[in-house]
Design a protein around this motif. Sequence first.
Motif, mmCIF file in Angstrom:
data_model
loop_
_atom_site.group_PDB
_atom_site.id
_atom_site.type_symbol
_atom_site.label_atom_id
_atom_site.label_comp_id
_atom_site.label_asym_id
_atom_site.label_seq_id
_atom_site.Cartn_x
_atom_site.Cartn_y
_atom_site.Cartn_z
ATOM 1 N N ASN A 1 -1.570 62.098 -18.653
ATOM 2 C CA ASN A 1 -2.495 63.228 -18.587
ATOM 3 C C ASN A 1 -1.730 64.538 -18.675
ATOM 4 O OD1 ASN A 1 -4.499 65.155 -17.863
ATOM 5 N ND2 ASN A 1 -5.591 63.606 -16.675
ATOM 6 N N ARG A 2 -2.052 65.336 -19.662
ATOM 7 C CA ARG A 2 -1.464 66.660 -19.832
ATOM 8 C C ARG A 2 -2.574 67.723 -19.823
ATOM 9 N NH1 ARG A 2 2.166 64.228 -18.470
ATOM 10 N NH2 ARG A 2 4.300 64.105 -19.290
ATOM 11 N N GLY A 3 -3.528 67.543 -18.925
ATOM 12 C CA GLY A 3 -4.569 68.542 -18.746
ATOM 13 C C GLY A 3 -4.180 69.527 -17.661
ATOM 14 N N ILE A 4 -4.400 70.808 -17.900
ATOM 15 C CA ILE A 4 -4.178 71.852 -16.893
ATOM 16 C C ILE A 4 -5.468 72.656 -16.761
ATOM 17 C CG2 ILE A 4 -2.937 73.961 -16.293
ATOM 18 C CD1 ILE A 4 -0.464 72.861 -17.573
ATOM 19 N N SER A 5 -6.011 72.682 -15.562
ATOM 20 C CA SER A 5 -7.260 73.395 -15.313
ATOM 21 C C SER A 5 -7.127 74.871 -15.672
ATOM 22 C CB SER A 5 -7.647 73.252 -13.842
ATOM 23 O OG SER A 5 -8.850 73.917 -13.568
ATOM 24 N N GLY A 6 -8.066 75.369 -16.468
ATOM 25 C CA GLY A 6 -8.074 76.772 -16.857
ATOM 26 C C GLY A 6 -7.266 77.103 -18.086
ATOM 27 N N ASP A 7 -6.577 76.126 -18.658
ATOM 28 C CA ASP A 7 -5.672 76.423 -19.771
ATOM 29 C C ASP A 7 -6.430 76.813 -21.035
ATOM 30 O OD1 ASP A 7 -3.181 76.865 -20.793
ATOM 31 O OD2 ASP A 7 -2.628 74.763 -21.005
ATOM 32 N N ILE A 8 -5.731 77.573 -21.877
ATOM 33 C CA ILE A 8 -6.262 78.021 -23.159
ATOM 34 C C ILE A 8 -5.340 77.530 -24.268
ATOM 35 C CG2 ILE A 8 -7.425 80.019 -22.154
ATOM 36 C CD1 ILE A 8 -5.095 81.771 -23.078
ATOM 37 N N THR A 9 -5.727 77.756 -25.508
ATOM 38 C CA THR A 9 -4.933 77.250 -26.635
ATOM 39 C C THR A 9 -3.526 77.838 -26.654
ATOM 40 O OG1 THR A 9 -5.869 78.950 -28.100
ATOM 41 C CG2 THR A 9 -6.943 76.789 -28.103
ATOM 42 N N PHE A 10 -3.381 79.090 -26.219
ATOM 43 C CA PHE A 10 -2.057 79.714 -26.198
ATOM 44 C C PHE A 10 -1.163 79.039 -25.159
ATOM 45 C CE2 PHE A 10 -4.671 82.894 -28.213
ATOM 46 C CZ PHE A 10 -3.844 83.429 -29.195
ATOM 47 N N ILE B 1 -8.451 80.989 -32.122
ATOM 48 C CA ILE B 1 -8.525 79.632 -31.586
ATOM 49 C C ILE B 1 -8.272 78.624 -32.705
ATOM 50 C CG2 ILE B 1 -9.981 77.934 -30.403
ATOM 51 C CD1 ILE B 1 -11.569 80.325 -29.239
ATOM 52 N N LEU B 2 -8.939 78.827 -33.834
ATOM 53 C CA LEU B 2 -8.771 77.934 -34.972
ATOM 54 C C LEU B 2 -7.346 77.972 -35.497
ATOM 55 C CD1 LEU B 2 -9.994 76.010 -37.048
ATOM 56 C CD2 LEU B 2 -10.707 78.018 -38.379
ATOM 57 N N ARG B 3 -6.759 79.159 -35.541
ATOM 58 C CA ARG B 3 -5.359 79.280 -35.971
ATOM 59 C C ARG B 3 -4.449 78.470 -35.057
ATOM 60 N NH1 ARG B 3 -2.116 84.632 -34.640
ATOM 61 N NH2 ARG B 3 -2.150 83.504 -32.652
ATOM 62 N N ASN B 4 -4.730 78.520 -33.746
ATOM 63 C CA ASN B 4 -3.910 77.783 -32.788
ATOM 64 C C ASN B 4 -4.071 76.272 -32.938
ATOM 65 O OD1 ASN B 4 -2.923 80.168 -31.805
ATOM 66 N ND2 ASN B 4 -4.135 80.182 -29.942
ATOM 67 N N TYR B 5 -5.275 75.825 -33.252
ATOM 68 C CA TYR B 5 -5.469 74.393 -33.540
ATOM 69 C C TYR B 5 -4.540 73.963 -34.669
ATOM 70 C CZ TYR B 5 -9.985 74.463 -30.976
ATOM 71 O OH TYR B 5 -10.972 74.571 -30.041
ATOM 72 N N LYS B 6 -4.525 74.748 -35.714
ATOM 73 C CA LYS B 6 -3.713 74.407 -36.886
ATOM 74 C C LYS B 6 -2.218 74.461 -36.570
ATOM 75 C CE LYS B 6 -7.281 75.846 -40.165
ATOM 76 N NZ LYS B 6 -7.710 76.830 -41.187
ATOM 77 N N LYS B 7 -1.833 75.394 -35.693
ATOM 78 C CA LYS B 7 -0.429 75.464 -35.269
ATOM 79 C C LYS B 7 -0.027 74.219 -34.489
ATOM 80 C CE LYS B 7 0.584 80.424 -34.978
ATOM 81 N NZ LYS B 7 0.988 81.516 -34.046
ATOM 82 N N MET B 8 -0.923 73.761 -33.619
ATOM 83 C CA MET B 8 -0.639 72.537 -32.856
ATOM 84 C C MET B 8 -0.380 71.368 -33.795
ATOM 85 S SD MET B 8 -3.572 72.770 -29.903
ATOM 86 C CE MET B 8 -3.907 74.367 -29.151
#
Length: 229
Positions: free
Chosen positions: A79-88, A123-130
């Motif tokens: 599990n690599r979930g962090i409560s409150g996290d954002i794409t950045f 947000i979409l740009r960050n998806y593509k970066k991931m």
Amino acid sequence: MTIKNRFFVLVVLSALLWFNNANAQTLSYDTTYRPGKYKELVQKFNEEPIAKKDYIFLGNSITAGTDWSKLLNLPQAKNRGISGDITFGVLERLQEVIDRKPAKVFILIGINDISRNIPDSLILRNYKKMIQRIREGSKKTQIYFYTMLPVNASFEKFKNHYGKDEHILYLNDEIRKLAAKNVTIIDLYPHFLDEQKRLKAELTKDGLHLIPAGYQVWAEVLNKGGYLK
């Protein structure tokens, strides 16, 4: 009402509409926000021993809210979930995931970005970066991207997350297009939707987060879809 007065009213209404639209387009947002336990959890993740063929579940509190290894009877699930996290925040800690060379990465992120007025384009740009960074750093890792879940404003708890359904719908459409990048899309959204286009009340405790029944639906999607093989 005279023609002159009507003209004046139209001018005032037009000015108000312009002002409101201008404000809507210039909402402030902070890409540097990190949750209170972010550093502590990232350090904890980094200290975990690297194991072969890990399945990494990456995201925010919705991902953090269950024990994936127990839920899926999958010992290699991490599990690599962090409560409150954002794409950045995910991008900032992504190298730890990449360095593990996991067999699979399952990503669900974005609803907190929306709540914090981060533009859809970023947000979409960050998806593509991931996707790009995982592809470059761990070529054999299979990437799975979830569509975001709906929310339910009737609970009246997470008001910053409510009333922004158009952003969820737009980004989900864009996430589905990521399939063209050789990414497997898992369309969670329709499985959690009620007749009023809201998150099913019986699957949530607050209109945003899931209860065990919600995670059972999620597990069923993964198992029936053959994504864990």
